[in-house]
Design a protein around this motif. Structure first.
Motif, short mmCIF file in Angstrom:
data_model
loop_
_atom_site.label_atom_id
_atom_site.label_comp_id
_atom_site.label_asym_id
_atom_site.label_seq_id
_atom_site.Cartn_x
_atom_site.Cartn_y
_atom_site.Cartn_z
N GLN A 215 0.83 -1.21 0.00
CA GLN A 215 0.00 0.00 0.00
C GLN A 215 0.86 1.26 0.00
N THR B 104 1.98 1.94 -3.44
CA THR B 104 0.92 2.55 -4.24
C THR B 104 0.85 4.05 -3.99
N ASP C 229 -7.90 10.29 -6.28
CA ASP C 229 -7.30 8.97 -6.06
C ASP C 229 -6.60 8.90 -4.70
N TYR D 71 -7.56 6.45 -1.73
CA TYR D 71 -6.61 5.42 -1.35
C TYR D 71 -6.15 5.55 0.10
N TYR E 129 -8.63 3.99 2.40
CA TYR E 129 -8.44 2.54 2.39
C TYR E 129 -7.20 2.14 3.19
N HIS E 130 -6.07 2.78 2.89
CA HIS E 130 -4.80 2.43 3.53
C HIS E 130 -4.83 2.70 5.04
#
Length: 135
Positions: free
Chosen positions: A20, A23, A50, A54, A57-58
């Protein structure tokens, strides 16, 4: 070309979280490459969107580990995560208000924050979770 190179020193020792982090670094490098080609303004909105999606989520993934294993610095980490999200939201508001010249400032903030956060804060939970058998 990349601005932020993934190195072993950024490994926290938990494969899911290391991926992650890679990313997130990729998003920073995407902005950098667009800027180098003169397209920073063109990709800024999508990168901000984005990035916010993200990190939700992370950070959620990290915070699940913190809760599951009763990580002592959980609240400190969550505050840092919230501060980061709020700063990115402020960048997004500036962009939406017509300030299209924030890409360099944003890129520098992201690189500095993420590099420092991984090396200082995340390494602590990496060691803690490794001791709990999480890799």
């Amino acid at each position: 070309m990349v601005l932020f190179v993934w190195e072993d020193k950024y490994k926290v020792g938990i494969a899911e979280l290391d991926e992650q982090h890679k990313t997130l670094i990729g998003l920073i490098n995407k902005l950098y490459n667009a800027m180098k080609q003169g397209h920073g303004k063109d990709v800024l909105k999508s990168i901000l969107d984005d990035l916010l999606g993200y990190v939700k989520y992370h950070f959620g993934t990290e915070e699940k580990y913190f809760t599951k294993y009763n990580y002592i610095n959980k609240n400190e980490q969550i505050k840092s995560h919230n501060d980061f999200k709020n700063t990115v939201i402020e960048f997004k508001k500036k962009f939406e208000d017509g300030n299209t010249f924030i890409s360099t400032e944003l890129m520098n903030f992201l690189k500095n924050w993420l590099g420092t956060h991984i090396l200082e804060s995340d390494m602590k939970y990496g060691k803690f979770l490794n001791e709990k058998g999480v890799y």
